[in-house]
Design a protein around this motif. Sequence first.
Motif, PDB file in Angstrom:
ATOM      1  N   ALA A  34       7.024   0.619   2.014  1.00  0.00           N
ATOM      2  CA  ALA A  34       7.709   0.221   3.252  1.00  0.00           C
ATOM      3  C   ALA A  34       7.909  -1.290   3.274  1.00  0.00           C
ATOM      4  O   ALA A  34       8.969  -1.777   3.706  1.00  0.00           O
ATOM      5  N   MET A  35       6.912  -2.038   2.795  1.00  0.00           N
ATOM      6  CA  MET A  35       7.076  -3.497   2.707  1.00  0.00           C
ATOM      7  C   MET A  35       8.195  -3.854   1.732  1.00  0.00           C
ATOM      8  O   MET A  35       8.934  -4.815   1.952  1.00  0.00           O
ATOM      9  N   ARG A  36       8.339  -3.068   0.677  1.00  0.00           N
ATOM     10  CA  ARG A  36       9.437  -3.312  -0.261  1.00  0.00           C
ATOM     11  C   ARG A  36      10.785  -3.095   0.430  1.00  0.00           C
ATOM     12  O   ARG A  36      11.718  -3.879   0.252  1.00  0.00           O
ATOM     13  N   ALA A  37      10.878  -2.038   1.231  1.00  0.00           N
ATOM     14  CA  ALA A  37      12.122  -1.777   1.968  1.00  0.00           C
ATOM     15  C   ALA A  37      12.396  -2.912   2.952  1.00  0.00           C
ATOM     16  O   ALA A  37      13.551  -3.332   3.132  1.00  0.00           O
ATOM     17  N   VAL A  38      11.349  -3.436   3.573  1.00  0.00           N
ATOM     18  CA  VAL A  38      11.521  -4.560   4.501  1.00  0.00           C
ATOM     19  C   VAL A  38      12.047  -5.780   3.747  1.00  0.00           C
ATOM     20  O   VAL A  38      12.923  -6.492   4.245  1.00  0.00           O
ATOM     21  N   CYS A  39      11.545  -6.018   2.532  1.00  0.00           N
ATOM     22  CA  CYS A  39      12.055  -7.137   1.723  1.00  0.00           C
ATOM     23  C   CYS A  39      13.545  -6.970   1.448  1.00  0.00           C
ATOM     24  O   CYS A  39      14.303  -7.950   1.505  1.00  0.00           O
ATOM     25  N   LEU A  40      13.973  -5.766   1.165  1.00  0.00           N
ATOM     26  CA  LEU A  40      15.395  -5.504   0.905  1.00  0.00           C
ATOM     27  C   LEU A  40      16.234  -5.768   2.152  1.00  0.00           C
ATOM     28  O   LEU A  40      17.277  -6.437   2.085  1.00  0.00           O
ATOM     29  N   ALA A  62      13.248 -10.972  -3.609  1.00  0.00           N
ATOM     30  CA  ALA A  62      13.414 -10.265  -4.884  1.00  0.00           C
ATOM     31  C   ALA A  62      12.066 -10.088  -5.576  1.00  0.00           C
ATOM     32  O   ALA A  62      11.782  -9.035  -6.151  1.00  0.00           O
ATOM     33  N   ALA A  63      11.223 -11.114  -5.513  1.00  0.00           N
ATOM     34  CA  ALA A  63       9.888 -11.005  -6.118  1.00  0.00           C
ATOM     35  C   ALA A  63       9.082  -9.905  -5.430  1.00  0.00           C
ATOM     36  O   ALA A  63       8.375  -9.131  -6.093  1.00  0.00           O
ATOM     37  N   GLY A  64       9.190  -9.822  -4.110  1.00  0.00           N
ATOM     38  CA  GLY A  64       8.509  -8.754  -3.381  1.00  0.00           C
ATOM     39  C   GLY A  64       9.025  -7.383  -3.774  1.00  0.00           C
ATOM     40  O   GLY A  64       8.246  -6.441  -3.931  1.00  0.00           O
ATOM     41  N   MET A  65      10.338  -7.276  -3.959  1.00  0.00           N
ATOM     42  CA  MET A  65      10.912  -5.968  -4.331  1.00  0.00           C
ATOM     43  C   MET A  65      10.542  -5.572  -5.752  1.00  0.00           C
ATOM     44  O   MET A  65      10.493  -4.392  -6.081  1.00  0.00           O
ATOM     45  N   VAL A  66      10.273  -6.536  -6.622  1.00  0.00           N
ATOM     46  CA  VAL A  66       9.896  -6.228  -8.004  1.00  0.00           C
ATOM     47  C   VAL A  66       8.383  -6.037  -8.129  1.00  0.00           C
ATOM     48  O   VAL A  66       7.918  -5.120  -8.794  1.00  0.00           O
ATOM     49  N   PHE A  67       7.612  -6.897  -7.482  1.00  0.00           N
ATOM     50  CA  PHE A  67       6.155  -6.859  -7.623  1.00  0.00           C
ATOM     51  C   PHE A  67       5.508  -5.711  -6.853  1.00  0.00           C
ATOM     52  O   PHE A  67       4.560  -5.097  -7.338  1.00  0.00           O
ATOM     53  N   ALA A  72       1.841  -1.214  -6.113  1.00  0.00           N
ATOM     54  CA  ALA A  72       1.598   0.029  -5.374  1.00  0.00           C
ATOM     55  C   ALA A  72       1.165   1.149  -6.310  1.00  0.00           C
ATOM     56  O   ALA A  72       0.249   1.915  -5.991  1.00  0.00           O
ATOM     57  N   VAL A  73       1.780   1.243  -7.461  1.00  0.00           N
ATOM     58  CA  VAL A  73       1.404   2.284  -8.425  1.00  0.00           C
ATOM     59  C   VAL A  73       0.002   2.031  -8.957  1.00  0.00           C
ATOM     60  O   VAL A  73      -0.807   2.957  -9.073  1.00  0.00           O
ATOM     61  N   LEU A  74      -0.302   0.777  -9.276  1.00  0.00           N
ATOM     62  CA  LEU A  74      -1.651   0.467  -9.753  1.00  0.00           C
ATOM     63  C   LEU A  74      -2.707   0.799  -8.714  1.00  0.00           C
ATOM     64  O   LEU A  74      -3.743   1.393  -9.020  1.00  0.00           O
ATOM     65  N   ILE A  75      -2.456   0.436  -7.479  1.00  0.00           N
ATOM     66  CA  ILE A  75      -3.428   0.687  -6.416  1.00  0.00           C
ATOM     67  C   ILE A  75      -3.526   2.181  -6.118  1.00  0.00           C
ATOM     68  O   ILE A  75      -4.614   2.702  -5.883  1.00  0.00           O
ATOM     69  N   ALA A  76      -2.395   2.881  -6.148  1.00  0.00           N
ATOM     70  CA  ALA A  76      -2.419   4.315  -5.855  1.00  0.00           C
ATOM     71  C   ALA A  76      -3.156   5.102  -6.935  1.00  0.00           C
ATOM     72  O   ALA A  76      -3.767   6.129  -6.647  1.00  0.00           O
ATOM     73  N   ASN A  77      -3.127   4.624  -8.162  1.00  0.00           N
ATOM     74  CA  ASN A  77      -3.813   5.335  -9.242  1.00  0.00           C
ATOM     75  C   ASN A  77      -5.257   4.904  -9.412  1.00  0.00           C
ATOM     76  O   ASN A  77      -5.976   5.473 -10.226  1.00  0.00           O
ATOM     77  N   ASP A  78      -5.681   3.908  -8.673  1.00  0.00           N
ATOM     78  CA  ASP A  78      -7.045   3.405  -8.794  1.00  0.00           C
ATOM     79  C   ASP A  78      -8.001   4.337  -8.067  1.00  0.00           C
ATOM     80  O   ASP A  78      -7.664   4.940  -7.064  1.00  0.00           O
ATOM     81  N   ARG A  79      -9.211   4.451  -8.607  1.00  0.00           N
ATOM     82  CA  ARG A  79     -10.242   5.234  -7.942  1.00  0.00           C
ATOM     83  C   ARG A  79     -11.347   4.286  -7.519  1.00  0.00           C
ATOM     84  O   ARG A  79     -11.456   3.187  -8.042  1.00  0.00           O
TER      85      ARG A  79
END
Length: 116
Positions: A34-40, A62-67, A72-79
């Motif tokens: 959602a933060m990425r969408a806000v950056c866009l 642009a950095a927010g949309m790329v980073f 998010a994927v790294l954090i979502a896959n973290d345990r």
Amino acid sequence: MKKQPERPALITNAARSQSDQLRSREIRYVSMMAMRAVCLIVGAILISVQPPLLPLWLILCAAGMVFLPWAAVLIANDRPPRTKAERHAADTERTRTAIAAEPAQRERERVIDAED
């Protein structure tokens, strides 16, 4: 008569359930996207408004949309980190496996000399 355990089990020491962990990771992922969408959207608004330092703001968006998707994927896959008990159990199992494999390892390392 039942023997009482030496220490009572504490519910606060219990690990969170898999479904709770998954739910919290999903919430973090969706909020970061959602933060990425806000950056866009902010980037599009900035282009139409033409504020001072526009290139700087666009680079930040642009950095927010790329980073953000990467993070998010790294954090979502973290345990969650393993507890002391889990680390101890893994070390014990690793030691037990190494001890069981030791005789087979010695057999492979044995050298047979042709001159004997």
